[in-house]
Design an enzyme around this catalytic site. Structure first.
Site, PDB file in Angstrom:
ATOM      1  N   LYS A 178      51.746  21.437  -2.054  1.00  0.00           N
ATOM      2  CA  LYS A 178      52.169  22.832  -1.866  1.00  0.00           C
ATOM      3  C   LYS A 178      53.703  22.918  -1.853  1.00  0.00           C
ATOM      4  O   LYS A 178      54.295  23.806  -2.480  1.00  0.00           O
ATOM      5  CB  LYS A 178      51.583  23.385  -0.559  1.00  0.00           C
ATOM      6  N   ASP A 231      47.309  32.467   3.794  1.00  0.00           N
ATOM      7  CA  ASP A 231      46.021  31.765   3.689  1.00  0.00           C
ATOM      8  C   ASP A 231      44.843  32.740   3.749  1.00  0.00           C
ATOM      9  O   ASP A 231      43.732  32.390   3.365  1.00  0.00           O
ATOM     10  CB  ASP A 231      45.871  30.804   4.879  1.00  0.00           C
ATOM     11  N   GLN A 285      48.044  24.005   8.124  1.00  0.00           N
ATOM     12  CA  GLN A 285      46.979  23.240   7.473  1.00  0.00           C
ATOM     13  C   GLN A 285      45.851  22.968   8.475  1.00  0.00           C
ATOM     14  O   GLN A 285      46.103  22.552   9.606  1.00  0.00           O
ATOM     15  CB  GLN A 285      47.562  21.918   6.932  1.00  0.00           C
TER      16      GLN A 285
END
Ligand code: GUN
Length: 295
Positions: free
Chosen positions: A54, A121, A98
């Site tokens: 990412k 997200d 994450q």
């Protein structure tokens, strides 16, 4: 029939170039550089690989990135403080924590502390609520990537029988909700199968579009697939390592047998995987535009 292979790498590359142009326009026309913060807690090897890719993608596209790596033993309170600081940081438009997080941390509490305007997200309940009722907001990256993959492959979802196998909050539930919407690139009849479903094959054999997001290698076999169906494999199951230590991934679909029956199929790797990260970049640009009142 041998299935058409849906090339996620190629489609993701096209979208990457579109996002690159958007980033350039934001800089040149508005003096804005989109910014993404990634927060990684602990040393889970798979999470490290995902976060590294990412960050690399941000660099490739000219998106500002801040990588925050924290020890596995960090307290929940300290992690909340990190998120609060990012919420208040004007250079950061998107925040990605994450998951999975270590067991002693309440994942929900952390994800819900992210400012919904920075929730690239799409995991915050506000984003989930907007998705379910069809209001504009951030869509979670993997399911949104699947929708775009279908659209750009010319696969009609309107009126299609879609069967999703797996009900995770990251993939199964959101892709079902996205394809259920009365909207372009959606409007499907959706069934979700899970571990308590009786006769999964009875459901999957009815699918025009079968989405496998179970987390079990080769779970979907040819006998579970209708002739000519579109099969989307979201599985990324590590089944071993090369002598050099590279992860060997298997999908949730038994590709070798299913490709002889399906009409179209995504491979693993090179199918859904590359879409996820590009949708994250797209969400980050969207967050930067929204923060600047550009809509
Ligand atoms: N872990 C596995 N997939 C994802 C994702 O899309 N976002 C975050 N934050 N964590 C993940």
């Amino acid at each position: 029939m041998t299935a058409r292979i849906i090339n996620g790498t190629d489609i993701a590359r096209q979208i990457t170039e579109e996002v690159r142009r958007e980033v350039e326009d934001l800089k040149n026309l508005h003096g804005i550089t989109p910014g993404l913060a990634t927060v990684l807690v602990g040393e889970d090897p798979a999470s490290q690989v995902y976060v590294a890719s990412k960050v690399k993608m941000c660099q490739n596209l000219g998106i500002y990135s801040e990588r925050i790596d924290l020890p596995a033993g960090i307290s929940e309170a300290k992690l909340l403080e990190v998120v609060e600081n990012l919420n208040a940081n004007p250079k950061i438009h998107g925040i990605l924590v994450q998951v999975p997080l270590p067991k002693h941390i309440d994942e929900g509490k952390i994800l819900f502390s992210i400012d919904p305007d920075k929730d690239v997200d799409g995991f915050h309940p506000v984003s989930v609520g907007r998705m379910v009722i069809g209001e504009p907001g951030f869509l979670p990256c993997t399911p949104h990537g699947i929708q775009v993959l279908l659209e750009r492959s010319g696969i009609v979802t309107e009126g299609a029988e879609v069967v999703v196998v797996g009900r995770s909050n990251i993939v199964g539930k959101p892709i079902a909700n996205i394809l259920l919407q009365k909207a372009r690139g959606a409007n499907s009849t959706v069934t979700i199968c899970h571990s308590a479903t009786r006769d999964i094959g009875g459901h999957t054999r009815r699918a025009d579009i079968l989405i496998a997001a179970i987390g079990k290698p080769w779970f979907i076999t040819a006998d579970m697939v209708k002739d000519g169906a579109v099969v989307i494999d979201v599985g990324t199951n590590e089944i071993g390592r090369t002598p050099e230590g590279k992860r060997i991934l298997a999908g949730d679909v038994d590709f070798a047998s299913v490709k002889e029956k399906a009409g179209a199929i995504t491979p693993v790797p090179g199918g859904v995987g590359p879409m996820t990260i590009v949708m994250l970049m797209s969400n980050t640009v969207k967050a930067a535009r929204m923060a600047a009142g550009l809509g």
